[in-house]
Design a protein around this motif. Structure first.
Motif, PDB file in Angstrom:
ATOM      1  N   UNK A 405      45.286  50.251  29.772  1.00  0.00           N
ATOM      2  CA  UNK A 405      45.948  50.484  31.064  1.00  0.00           C
ATOM      3  C   UNK A 405      47.144  49.560  31.235  1.00  0.00           C
ATOM      4  N   UNK A 406      47.023  48.303  30.798  1.00  0.00           N
ATOM      5  CA  UNK A 406      48.172  47.393  30.857  1.00  0.00           C
ATOM      6  C   UNK A 406      49.319  47.930  30.019  1.00  0.00           C
ATOM      7  N   UNK A 407      49.002  48.465  28.834  1.00  0.00           N
ATOM      8  CA  UNK A 407      50.048  49.034  27.971  1.00  0.00           C
ATOM      9  C   UNK A 407      50.704  50.239  28.637  1.00  0.00           C
ATOM     10  N   UNK A 408      49.910  51.158  29.169  1.00  0.00           N
ATOM     11  CA  UNK A 408      50.450  52.374  29.785  1.00  0.00           C
ATOM     12  C   UNK A 408      51.306  52.038  31.001  1.00  0.00           C
ATOM     13  N   UNK A 409      50.847  51.066  31.798  1.00  0.00           N
ATOM     14  CA  UNK A 409      51.570  50.689  33.009  1.00  0.00           C
ATOM     15  C   UNK A 409      52.740  49.763  32.719  1.00  0.00           C
ATOM     16  N   UNK A 410      52.693  49.091  31.578  1.00  0.00           N
ATOM     17  CA  UNK A 410      53.769  48.160  31.241  1.00  0.00           C
ATOM     18  C   UNK A 410      53.808  46.940  32.124  1.00  0.00           C
ATOM     19  N   UNK A 411      52.624  46.438  32.509  1.00  0.00           N
ATOM     20  CA  UNK A 411      52.574  45.269  33.382  1.00  0.00           C
ATOM     21  C   UNK A 411      51.267  44.514  33.131  1.00  0.00           C
ATOM     22  N   UNK A 412      51.250  43.203  33.401  1.00  0.00           N
ATOM     23  CA  UNK A 412      50.004  42.451  33.245  1.00  0.00           C
ATOM     24  C   UNK A 412      48.962  42.923  34.254  1.00  0.00           C
ATOM     25  N   UNK A 413      47.697  42.799  33.879  1.00  0.00           N
ATOM     26  CA  UNK A 413      46.605  43.112  34.794  1.00  0.00           C
ATOM     27  C   UNK A 413      45.692  41.899  34.900  1.00  0.00           C
ATOM     28  N   UNK A 414      45.202  41.651  36.113  1.00  0.00           N
ATOM     29  CA  UNK A 414      44.372  40.484  36.409  1.00  0.00           C
ATOM     30  C   UNK A 414      42.927  40.957  36.575  1.00  0.00           C
ATOM     31  N   UNK A 415      42.006  40.284  35.892  1.00  0.00           N
ATOM     32  CA  UNK A 415      40.589  40.608  36.026  1.00  0.00           C
ATOM     33  C   UNK A 415      39.893  39.463  36.760  1.00  0.00           C
ATOM     34  N   UNK A 416      39.469  39.669  38.008  1.00  0.00           N
ATOM     35  CA  UNK A 416      38.780  38.605  38.744  1.00  0.00           C
ATOM     36  C   UNK A 416      37.414  38.308  38.119  1.00  0.00           C
ATOM     37  N   UNK A 417      36.940  37.080  38.331  1.00  0.00           N
ATOM     38  CA  UNK A 417      35.633  36.688  37.809  1.00  0.00           C
ATOM     39  C   UNK A 417      34.511  37.451  38.504  1.00  0.00           C
ATOM     40  N   UNK A 418      34.642  37.595  39.812  1.00  0.00           N
ATOM     41  CA  UNK A 418      33.594  38.254  40.600  1.00  0.00           C
ATOM     42  C   UNK A 418      34.307  39.125  41.623  1.00  0.00           C
ATOM     43  N   UNK A 419      34.369  40.416  41.376  1.00  0.00           N
ATOM     44  CA  UNK A 419      35.117  41.303  42.270  1.00  0.00           C
ATOM     45  C   UNK A 419      34.206  42.427  42.725  1.00  0.00           C
ATOM     46  N   UNK A 420      33.905  42.476  43.993  1.00  0.00           N
ATOM     47  CA  UNK A 420      33.086  43.540  44.549  1.00  0.00           C
ATOM     48  C   UNK A 420      33.266  43.535  46.068  1.00  0.00           C
ATOM     49  N   UNK A 421      32.970  44.668  46.716  1.00  0.00           N
ATOM     50  CA  UNK A 421      33.158  44.723  48.169  1.00  0.00           C
ATOM     51  C   UNK A 421      32.365  43.667  48.933  1.00  0.00           C
ATOM     52  N   UNK A 422      31.148  43.342  48.477  1.00  0.00           N
ATOM     53  CA  UNK A 422      30.357  42.340  49.181  1.00  0.00           C
ATOM     54  C   UNK A 422      31.064  40.993  49.221  1.00  0.00           C
ATOM     55  N   UNK A 423      31.815  40.666  48.173  1.00  0.00           N
ATOM     56  CA  UNK A 423      32.596  39.433  48.177  1.00  0.00           C
ATOM     57  C   UNK A 423      33.705  39.514  49.214  1.00  0.00           C
ATOM     58  N   UNK A 424      34.363  40.684  49.309  1.00  0.00           N
ATOM     59  CA  UNK A 424      35.386  40.855  50.338  1.00  0.00           C
ATOM     60  C   UNK A 424      34.816  40.742  51.737  1.00  0.00           C
ATOM     61  N   UNK A 425      33.595  41.253  51.934  1.00  0.00           N
ATOM     62  CA  UNK A 425      32.941  41.104  53.238  1.00  0.00           C
ATOM     63  C   UNK A 425      32.676  39.628  53.529  1.00  0.00           C
ATOM     64  N   UNK A 426      32.276  38.869  52.512  1.00  0.00           N
ATOM     65  CA  UNK A 426      32.073  37.433  52.708  1.00  0.00           C
ATOM     66  C   UNK A 426      33.384  36.734  53.058  1.00  0.00           C
ATOM     67  N   UNK A 427      34.495  37.180  52.449  1.00  0.00           N
ATOM     68  CA  UNK A 427      35.814  36.647  52.807  1.00  0.00           C
ATOM     69  C   UNK A 427      36.080  36.880  54.292  1.00  0.00           C
ATOM     70  N   UNK A 428      35.791  38.093  54.773  1.00  0.00           N
ATOM     71  CA  UNK A 428      35.991  38.378  56.200  1.00  0.00           C
ATOM     72  C   UNK A 428      35.086  37.509  57.063  1.00  0.00           C
ATOM     73  N   UNK A 429      33.847  37.286  56.617  1.00  0.00           N
ATOM     74  CA  UNK A 429      32.936  36.444  57.385  1.00  0.00           C
ATOM     75  C   UNK A 429      33.491  35.035  57.547  1.00  0.00           C
TER      76      UNK A 429
END
Length: 491
Positions: A405-429
């Motif tokens: 996907x990085x090759x097709x898009x021609x841009x770097x891609x970032x992979x977070x260590x822990x990425x999920x909606x529950x983490x985003x909910x904790x951010x909001x909390x």
């Protein structure tokens, strides 16, 4: 890990197949996690769940997640839910109806009425028209099917928040978008709802994500293990929570969630207006905008077409087919939603060789091409796209697919260590009274960054443009988007 003298925040993700509770420290360490399965009922256009099952699952998942966490460490809790999932409750929050899930389309007959009554508002908000699975048509269906006397609208997150607090709560603007909330005015559009015959007392008040809604009541504390008095913070849709959970909230940043289907969300200062009606924008807690869309292509095509196969082995073999001889448009369900709207669209594969590895490579590349077309469409609309791009979702576990996907898009891609909606909910909390971008930046760590391989983007330009041409020829892709894709490729 066991938390010692460290504050934690609880994020609860109400998914389609499960409830996930995550307990997170300010630095992003996971202090506890719990999951409980959910079941639903599908029948043609109908997809329902029992709201009481949500609460049962939330209670069990939270108890599991908080098992080793000192009660005094828990600072706040927030809940995210699936976008467009609603039900009717009575005044005490008890369900009067089943929950109509995010992809339930039984209310399609109400869409024209909804768009006639509220079209001016929907155009102001940039998405032009509502779609059959959105919540407002479903609300009209519920009110007619059940009757409106004493009924109250509840989004999925509202139902759980009411159980947590023990009293009526406001709906967050994120979950209320598909129910017709005017996110510019941050209010329900009264004239449109009057025209539709929706009584004002059916609707909850509205608040931005990240707003305190109340505190955990004693009864909920007994059920969940979340200490009584813990602040309950307004959450968001699961897609917006996933965006917050990437930690990348600067303008021009985007998160591509590739699971069964593909969801792309970004951050902008200004509301994005899409005359084609495929991009819609949520409102961030800080007043910025989170535009994006959901495609019907995705990794679901792999589980459908390559069931039970060794995907790591197929990844290795697919690397020898760049580009593939076959050209695939790997739709999962029929019909496309983003980067173009085409209810009659159907997936296809052209020039298949019968070689399994080539067919597999064509699917991986085809999803990458659609992702690239999404960015071309967003660029056409004037949305900033040059910031960080994070990849999340189940497909991010495939290092090969991420590199492709990085090759097709021609841009770097970032992979977070822990990425999920529950983490985003904790951010909001953790966000009330603080800058949500700073909170997210501290809570979310980067696992790795994958750069495109030198010279590889051009390898995929030809098949990408061929797919663009096929989609345009079949009458699905607007000529304007196709022309812009060609122009960007030629730069």
């Amino acid at each position: 890990m066991t938390v010692r003298n460290e504050d934690v925040w609880v994020g609860i993700d109400l998914g389609t197949q499960s409830v996930r509770a995550l307990v997170v420290t300010a630095s992003g360490d996971v202090a506890g996690a719990g999951t409980r399965a959910l079941t639903g009922r599908r029948d043609g256009p109908r997809h329902e769940q029992d709201p009481e099952d949500w609460w049962t699952a939330v209670s069990a998942a939270c108890r599991e997640a908080l098992r080793d966490v000192p009660p005094e460490a828990v600072q706040a809790v927030a809940v995210d839910g699936t976008s467009g999932t609603i039900l009717l409750t009575d005044d005490d929050g008890r369900p009067l109806t089943a929950a109509l899930m995010y992809d339930d389309t039984r209310a399609a007959e109400y869409v024209e009425q909804v768009n006639d009554a509220g079209g001016e508002v929907w155009r102001k908000l940039g998405y032009q028209r509502m779609q059959p699975a959105w919540a407002l048509p479903k609300l009209l269906w519920l009110l007619e099917d059940h009757g409106g006397d004493g009924a109250r609208l509840a989004h999925q997150a509202d139902f759980v928040n009411r159980r947590l607090t023990g009293h009526a709560v406001a709906a967050d603007l994120s979950n209320a978008l598909k129910t017709g909330a005017d996110l510019v005015a941050e209010a329900w559009p009264g004239e449109a709802f009057d025209a539709l015959g929706v009584p004002a007392d059916v609707l909850p008040p509205l608040e931005r994500s990240g707003t305190p809604l109340g505190t955990v009541c004693a009864r909920a504390a007994d059920a969940t293990g979340i200490p009584a008095g813990t602040p309950v913070i307004a959450g968001a849709t699961d897609g917006c929570a996933a965006q917050l959970g990437t930690g990348r909230l600067a303008v021009g940043s985007w998160n591509s969630v590739l699971g069964t289907t593909l969801v792309l969300k970004g951050v902008t200062d200004d509301l994005v207006h899409d005359p084609f009606g495929v991009v819609y924008s949520h409102k961030a807690p800080d007043g910025r905008w989170l535009p994006g869309g959901a495609s019907s292509t995705g990794a679901g095509a792999i589980s459908r077409d390559f069931p039970g196969r060794d995907l790591a082995d197929l990844d290795r073999r697919a690397a020898g087919h760049e580009p593939a001889a076959a050209l695939a448009y790997p739709l999962v369900p029929a019909g496309e939603r983003f980067p173009f709207l085409a209810p009659d669209a159907r997936g296809f594969r052209l020039d298949g060789t019968g070689d399994e590895a080539d067919d597999f490579a064509a699917v991986l590349q085809g999803v990458g091409y659609l992702e690239r077309l999404c960015f071309d469409h967003l660029d056409l609309l004037g949305a900033p796209t040059g910031g960080d791009l994070t990849l999340t979702g189940g497909a991010a576990r495939s290092e090969y697919w991420c590199r492709l996907r990085a090759d097709i898009l021609g841009r770097p891609v970032v992979l977070p260590r822990q990425a999920e909606p529950a983490l985003g909910a904790a951010v909001l909390a953790a966000s009330p009274g603080r800058d949500v971008a700073e909170v997210a930046g501290r809570m979310v760590a980067v696992r790795t960054v994958i750069d495109p391989r030198p010279g590889r983007t051009g390898v995929f330009d030809g098949p990408y443009l061929r797919l663009v041409g096929e989609l345009e020829r079949r009458g699905w892709l607007p000529a304007e988007t196709a022309a812009h894709a060609r122009e960007r490729t030629s730069r």
